[in-house]
Design an enzyme around this catalytic site. Structure first.
Site, PDB file in Angstrom:
ATOM      1  N   GLY A  10       0.828  -1.194   0.000  1.00  0.00           N
ATOM      2  CA  GLY A  10       0.000   0.000   0.000  1.00  0.00           C
ATOM      3  C   GLY A  10       0.864   1.245   0.000  1.00  0.00           C
ATOM      4  O   GLY A  10       2.064   1.183   0.291  1.00  0.00           O
TER       5      GLY A  10
ATOM      6  N   GLN B  96       2.655   9.973   1.924  1.00  0.00           N
ATOM      7  CA  GLN B  96       4.022   9.421   1.985  1.00  0.00           C
ATOM      8  C   GLN B  96       4.907   9.891   0.833  1.00  0.00           C
ATOM      9  O   GLN B  96       6.125   9.798   0.917  1.00  0.00           O
ATOM     10  CB  GLN B  96       3.970   7.882   1.989  1.00  0.00           C
ATOM     11  CG  GLN B  96       3.370   7.312   3.260  1.00  0.00           C
ATOM     12  CD  GLN B  96       3.246   5.806   3.167  1.00  0.00           C
ATOM     13  OE1 GLN B  96       2.293   5.283   2.604  1.00  0.00           O
ATOM     14  NE2 GLN B  96       4.214   5.096   3.707  1.00  0.00           N
TER      15      GLN B  96
ATOM     16  N   CYS C 227       5.895  -0.356   7.353  1.00  0.00           N
ATOM     17  CA  CYS C 227       5.587   0.927   6.710  1.00  0.00           C
ATOM     18  C   CYS C 227       6.792   1.341   5.875  1.00  0.00           C
ATOM     19  O   CYS C 227       7.922   1.291   6.358  1.00  0.00           O
ATOM     20  CB  CYS C 227       5.285   1.983   7.770  1.00  0.00           C
ATOM     21  SG  CYS C 227       4.815   3.574   7.057  1.00  0.00           S
ATOM     22  N   LEU C 228       6.529   1.748   4.642  1.00  0.00           N
ATOM     23  CA  LEU C 228       7.636   2.163   3.761  1.00  0.00           C
ATOM     24  C   LEU C 228       8.280   3.453   4.259  1.00  0.00           C
ATOM     25  O   LEU C 228       9.392   3.775   3.854  1.00  0.00           O
ATOM     26  CB  LEU C 228       7.123   2.314   2.325  1.00  0.00           C
ATOM     27  CG  LEU C 228       6.518   1.040   1.718  1.00  0.00           C
ATOM     28  CD1 LEU C 228       5.926   1.306   0.343  1.00  0.00           C
ATOM     29  CD2 LEU C 228       7.554  -0.081   1.652  1.00  0.00           C
TER      30      LEU C 228
ATOM     31  N   HIS D 235      -4.390   1.369   7.861  1.00  0.00           N
ATOM     32  CA  HIS D 235      -3.043   1.930   7.991  1.00  0.00           C
ATOM     33  C   HIS D 235      -2.873   3.122   7.026  1.00  0.00           C
ATOM     34  O   HIS D 235      -2.369   4.178   7.415  1.00  0.00           O
ATOM     35  CB  HIS D 235      -2.033   0.807   7.681  1.00  0.00           C
ATOM     36  CG  HIS D 235      -0.597   1.212   7.632  1.00  0.00           C
ATOM     37  ND1 HIS D 235       0.326   0.773   8.547  1.00  0.00           N
ATOM     38  CD2 HIS D 235       0.092   1.997   6.770  1.00  0.00           C
ATOM     39  CE1 HIS D 235       1.514   1.281   8.246  1.00  0.00           C
ATOM     40  NE2 HIS D 235       1.393   2.027   7.162  1.00  0.00           N
ATOM     41  N   GLU D 236      -3.314   2.953   5.775  1.00  0.00           N
ATOM     42  CA  GLU D 236      -3.154   4.026   4.777  1.00  0.00           C
ATOM     43  C   GLU D 236      -4.057   5.220   5.098  1.00  0.00           C
ATOM     44  O   GLU D 236      -3.662   6.367   4.906  1.00  0.00           O
ATOM     45  CB  GLU D 236      -3.450   3.500   3.357  1.00  0.00           C
ATOM     46  CG  GLU D 236      -2.618   2.319   2.907  1.00  0.00           C
ATOM     47  CD  GLU D 236      -1.121   2.483   3.085  1.00  0.00           C
ATOM     48  OE1 GLU D 236      -0.633   3.628   3.124  1.00  0.00           O
ATOM     49  OE2 GLU D 236      -0.432   1.460   3.218  1.00  0.00           O
TER      50      GLU D 236
ATOM     51  N   HIS E 220      -2.425   7.400   7.485  1.00  0.00           N
ATOM     52  CA  HIS E 220      -1.457   8.312   6.847  1.00  0.00           C
ATOM     53  C   HIS E 220      -2.162   9.583   6.379  1.00  0.00           C
ATOM     54  O   HIS E 220      -1.638  10.689   6.529  1.00  0.00           O
ATOM     55  CB  HIS E 220      -0.793   7.644   5.636  1.00  0.00           C
ATOM     56  CG  HIS E 220       0.376   6.760   5.978  1.00  0.00           C
ATOM     57  ND1 HIS E 220       1.468   7.197   6.694  1.00  0.00           N
ATOM     58  CD2 HIS E 220       0.637   5.463   5.674  1.00  0.00           C
ATOM     59  CE1 HIS E 220       2.351   6.202   6.816  1.00  0.00           C
ATOM     60  NE2 HIS E 220       1.857   5.140   6.221  1.00  0.00           N
TER      61      HIS E 220
HETATM   62  O1  K1U Z   1       1.955   2.399   4.177  1.00  0.00           O
HETATM   63  C1  K1U Z   1       2.941   1.805   3.809  1.00  0.00           C
HETATM   64  O2  K1U Z   1       4.051   2.268   4.007  1.00  0.00           O
HETATM   65  C2  K1U Z   1       2.818   0.467   3.110  1.00  0.00           C
HETATM   66  C3  K1U Z   1       2.831  -0.720   4.049  1.00  0.00           C
HETATM   67  C4  K1U Z   1       1.409  -1.246   4.185  1.00  0.00           C
HETATM   68  C5  K1U Z   1       1.167  -2.207   5.298  1.00  0.00           C
HETATM   69  C6  K1U Z   1       1.751  -3.447   5.336  1.00  0.00           C
HETATM   70  C7  K1U Z   1       1.477  -4.332   6.364  1.00  0.00           C
HETATM   71  C8  K1U Z   1       0.598  -3.978   7.350  1.00  0.00           C
HETATM   72  C9  K1U Z   1       0.015  -2.733   7.311  1.00  0.00           C
HETATM   73  C10 K1U Z   1       0.289  -1.858   6.284  1.00  0.00           C
HETATM   74  C11 K1U Z   1       3.743  -1.773   3.451  1.00  0.00           C
HETATM   75  O3  K1U Z   1       3.521  -2.241   2.389  1.00  0.00           O
HETATM   76  S1  K1U Z   1       5.111  -2.246   4.380  1.00  0.00           S
HETATM   77  C12 K1U Z   1       5.865  -3.530   3.402  1.00  0.00           C
HETATM   78  C13 K1U Z   1       5.165  -4.822   3.550  1.00  0.00           C
HETATM   79  O4  K1U Z   1       4.516  -5.058   4.536  1.00  0.00           O
HETATM   80  C14 K1U Z   1       5.239  -5.833   2.483  1.00  0.00           C
HETATM   81  C15 K1U Z   1       6.159  -5.765   1.485  1.00  0.00           C
HETATM   82  C16 K1U Z   1       6.201  -6.744   0.498  1.00  0.00           C
HETATM   83  C17 K1U Z   1       5.328  -7.780   0.521  1.00  0.00           C
HETATM   84  C18 K1U Z   1       4.408  -7.870   1.539  1.00  0.00           C
HETATM   85  C19 K1U Z   1       4.361  -6.910   2.526  1.00  0.00           C
HETATM   86 ZN    ZN Z   2       2.738   3.294   6.148  1.00  0.00          ZN
END
Ligand code: K1U
Ligand code: ZN
Length: 179
Positions: free
Chosen positions: A46, A51, A92-93, A134-135, A138
């Site tokens: 996401g 972000q 979270c990225l 979560h998004e 943000h």
């Molecule tokens: O908001 C963001 O920064 C994105 C975030 C979303 C998220 C993931 C897990 C739980 C809640 C919200 C991410 O994508 S973090 C990276 C991640 O979890 C992931 C990366 C590659 C494959 C699967 C998951």
């Molecule tokens: Zn995030």
């Protein structure tokens, strides 16, 4: 298409509250496409416009294993939440390498618009429910570590600051080697 730089915690711009989208034009579609490319490349499941330093209510999500089921939410609103609460490990990225457990409603119903302004409703559970909540946080200027204790949050801030200094040092050394 273009990859967009992702703001890293504790950048204060992550605390800005996003404005509703009122114009559904080519610029909005381009931003959504760039955000999707940035999310897939990261990789993540996401990304909220906040972000990438765009303070409008726009979210992209793809929780599929095949990475071919992009969902775009414009002006999303949660209209129903489940009584059941689930605890998921979130990432979270904007906080690379940090994963913490957060409790949230297990399922939510969301009403949003698509990139043409058409309203739709979707029932979300499992990872999609976690990700959309979560998004949407943000978009309200909130990051998942805001749910943690003060002590945990300050340890995470310290770890990320150390990480940033090490990255800057490495980049400086590599630039010196190349010159
Ligand atoms: O908001 C963001 O920064 C994105 C975030 C979303 C998220 C993931 C897990 C739980 C809640 C919200 C991410 O994508 S973090 C990276 C991640 O979890 C992931 C990366 C590659 C494959 C699967 C998951
Ligand atoms: Zn995030």
């Amino acid at each position: 298409m273009a990859l967009l730089p992702i703001l890293k915690y504790p950048d204060e711009r992550l605390n800005k509250v996003a404005e509703p989208v009122t114009v559904f034009d080519g610029d909005l579609k381009q931003l959504a496409a760039d955000m999707a490319e940035t999310m897939y490349e990261a990789p993540g499941v996401g990304l909220a416009a906040t972000q990438v330093n765009k303070h409008i209510q726009l979210i992209v999500i793809d929780v599929s294993e095949t990475k071919d089921q992009l969902q775009v939410f414009v002006n999303p609103k949660v209209t129903e939440v489940s009584d059941e609460i689930k605890c998921w490990e979130e990432g979270c990225l904007s906080l690379p390498g940090i994963y913490e457990k957060v409790k949230r409603p297990a399922a939510v119903t969301v009403v949003a618009q698509d990139l043409d302004g058409n309203t739709f409703e979707t029932k979300c559970d499992e990872l999609l429910a976690v990700c959309i909540q979560h998004e949407m946080d943000h978009l309200k200027g909130k990051v998942f570590v805001d749910y943690l204790s003060h002590l945990k949050k300050s340890r995470i801030t310290h770890k990320l600051q150390k990480q940033k200094l090490e990255e800057a040092k490495k980049a400086k050394e590599e630039a010196a080697k190349a010159s």
